[in-house]
Design an enzyme around this catalytic site. Structure first.
Site, PDB file in Angstrom:
ATOM      1  N   PHE A   1      38.345  -0.034 -21.545  1.00 41.43           N
ATOM      2  CA  PHE A   1      37.430   1.012 -21.973  1.00 41.43           C
ATOM      3  C   PHE A   1      36.684   1.647 -20.805  1.00 41.43           C
ATOM      4  O   PHE A   1      36.123   2.719 -20.928  1.00 41.43           O
ATOM      5  CB  PHE A   1      36.389   0.437 -22.936  1.00 41.43           C
ATOM      6  CG  PHE A   1      36.969  -0.300 -24.099  1.00 41.43           C
ATOM      7  CD1 PHE A   1      37.990   0.257 -24.849  1.00 41.43           C
ATOM      8  CD2 PHE A   1      36.489  -1.551 -24.443  1.00 41.43           C
ATOM      9  CE1 PHE A   1      38.519  -0.420 -25.941  1.00 41.43           C
ATOM     10  CE2 PHE A   1      37.008  -2.235 -25.527  1.00 41.43           C
ATOM     11  CZ  PHE A   1      38.023  -1.672 -26.275  1.00 41.43           C
TER      12      PHE A   1
ATOM     13  N   PRO B   1      36.399  -8.178 -23.606  1.00 41.39           N
ATOM     14  CA  PRO B   1      36.699  -7.677 -22.264  1.00 41.39           C
ATOM     15  C   PRO B   1      36.826  -6.164 -22.271  1.00 41.39           C
ATOM     16  O   PRO B   1      37.499  -5.587 -23.129  1.00 41.39           O
ATOM     17  CB  PRO B   1      38.031  -8.354 -21.930  1.00 41.39           C
ATOM     18  CG  PRO B   1      37.987  -9.629 -22.700  1.00 41.39           C
ATOM     19  CD  PRO B   1      37.281  -9.279 -23.990  1.00 41.39           C
ATOM     20  N   CYS B   2      36.159  -5.533 -21.316  1.00 36.52           N
ATOM     21  CA  CYS B   2      35.959  -4.082 -21.405  1.00 36.52           C
ATOM     22  C   CYS B   2      36.803  -3.280 -20.431  1.00 36.52           C
ATOM     23  O   CYS B   2      36.671  -2.070 -20.362  1.00 36.52           O
ATOM     24  CB  CYS B   2      34.481  -3.770 -21.146  1.00 36.52           C
ATOM     25  SG  CYS B   2      33.893  -4.317 -19.517  1.00 36.52           S
ATOM     26  N   GLN B   3      37.717  -3.921 -19.681  1.00 32.40           N
ATOM     27  CA  GLN B   3      38.411  -3.173 -18.633  1.00 32.40           C
ATOM     28  C   GLN B   3      39.153  -1.953 -19.159  1.00 32.40           C
ATOM     29  O   GLN B   3      39.189  -0.910 -18.518  1.00 32.40           O
ATOM     30  CB  GLN B   3      39.387  -4.101 -17.886  1.00 32.40           C
ATOM     31  CG  GLN B   3      38.722  -5.017 -16.879  1.00 32.40           C
ATOM     32  CD  GLN B   3      38.063  -6.222 -17.535  1.00 32.40           C
ATOM     33  OE1 GLN B   3      38.175  -6.422 -18.739  1.00 32.40           O
ATOM     34  NE2 GLN B   3      37.372  -7.020 -16.743  1.00 32.40           N
TER      35      GLN B   3
END
Length: 354
Positions: free
Chosen positions: A82, A78-80
């Site tokens: 970054f 999950p990239c939130q």
């Protein structure tokens, strides 16, 4: 079967589906979101394991791999934390998922690894997180390569840049060359232009996913005054929100916008079903794009099902679509690995002949 794959953080299966289409056998997908189980298993005919990555043991995954196949481990953490869309916090905990990913790599020792994420992961926390991850791979004997993919260059009809990382013990995996140029990018028209006409709050009987959010009266008036590619500055004064009249509001020009038929779409996000959440207005119909249109712009097949009939939840499916790896990007990753394996097998064959 080209190789045996386990997909970490699999979501509804965008990466898995791309791998399957290119001939890979996906043994299982792992995700802690139970709402993804139906779509993942229904469309990919493989196992969904509902677990947080911190609860996964390398031994149980190793037991899934057959002995006669290349062991491949892929994932999109999950990239939130970054992403440039969430710059408020620089002390999030989701980056620790990369540490867990690294732990599983040590425990499994796969032949090939691939990770997909936002480009900002390289600079998050002054680059410490990403650099530590790469160093951990190199210490295990992997050759690591990574590059930023501009999705339109690979036939994905949206402005989306993604970091793709590969690691292999038997050589360097390079991403395949781009397949498209700005002159022949796939556009919004190419992808959703043939879908049935719909309206605000409408559902098309032929496909429950071709459903559009209902707009409030003021937003219906706003979209009626919106032009493709335009901004809220095109509206009559009485329709402009007070927050947009302030100097700080000038930086939010893409909200309440319409897409343009003959250009690529904006990045499809987890709130892509809302007209006020970005440039998610239909190019000519007075509504936000439907869930099916959003899924198509993420290159899911039109037949991809996200929920059982009668159980569709707008916010849930919108989040699933926005979080997904585009299927076409999954195919790019798969083709890159396949090309590497073909070259590896050819080199081994030549050695045997010699």
């Amino acid at each position: 079967m080209v190789g045996a794959v386990i997909d970490l953080f699999c979501g509804v299966g965008g990466l898995t589906h791309g791998l399957i289409l290119e001939g890979f056998g996906v043994l299982a997908g792992i995700d802690n979101d139970p709402s993804c189980k139906y779509a993942y298993e229904q469309n990919n005919r493989t196992r969904f394991i509902e677990k947080s990555i911190s609860e996964v043991d390398g031994r149980e995954l190793n037991a899934l791999y057959p002995n006669n196949q290349h062991k491949i481990l892929v994932g999109c953490a999950p990239c939130q934390d970054f992403s440039q869309y969430t710059k408020k916090s620089r002390t999030g905990t989701k980056w620790q998922l990369l540490t867990e990913f690294s732990r599983l790599i040590r425990e499994i020792e796969p032949d090939i690894i691939s990770m997909e994420n936002v480009p900002e992961v390289r600079t998050f926390n002054r680059g410490e997180v990403f650099n530590n991850f790469i160093q951990s791979l190199e210490q295990l004997g992997y050759h690591v390569s990574h590059s930023v993919v501009h999705c339109p260059d690979y036939g994905i009809p949206q402005q989306r840049d993604r970091l793709v990382l590969f690691a292999a013990k038997q050589g360097v995996i390079k991403i395949i060359p781009p397949t498209h140029t700005p002159e022949n990018y796939r556009t919004v028209r190419d992808v959703i232009g043939s879908l049935a006409t719909n309206y605000s709050g409408g559902h098309w009987e032929g496909d429950s996913m071709h459903a559009a959010s209902r707009l409030e009266d003021i937003n219906l008036r706003r979209i009626q005054h919106s032009v493709p590619g335009g901004t809220w500055a095109d509206w009559p004064e009485e329709l402009i929100a007070e927050c947009h009249k302030k100097e700080s509001g000038e930086s939010y020009g893409s909200v309440y916008g319409r897409m343009e038929w003959d250009k690529v779409a904006p990045t499809i996000t987890t709130q892509c079903n809302g007209y006020g959440n970005g440039r998610f207005g239909h190019p000519e119909q007075d509504r936000a794009i439907s869930l099916r249109e959003a899924a198509l712009l993420q290159t899911f097949p039109r037949s991809y099902q996200f929920a059982p009939e009668g159980q569709l939840k707008f916010k849930t499916v919108s989040r699933q679509i926005g979080n997904a790896v585009p299927v076409a990007l999954g195919r790019v990753i798969a083709k890159s690995i396949k090309r590497f394996l073909e070259g590896l097998h050819e080199r081994q064959r030549v050695r045997i002949i010699i």
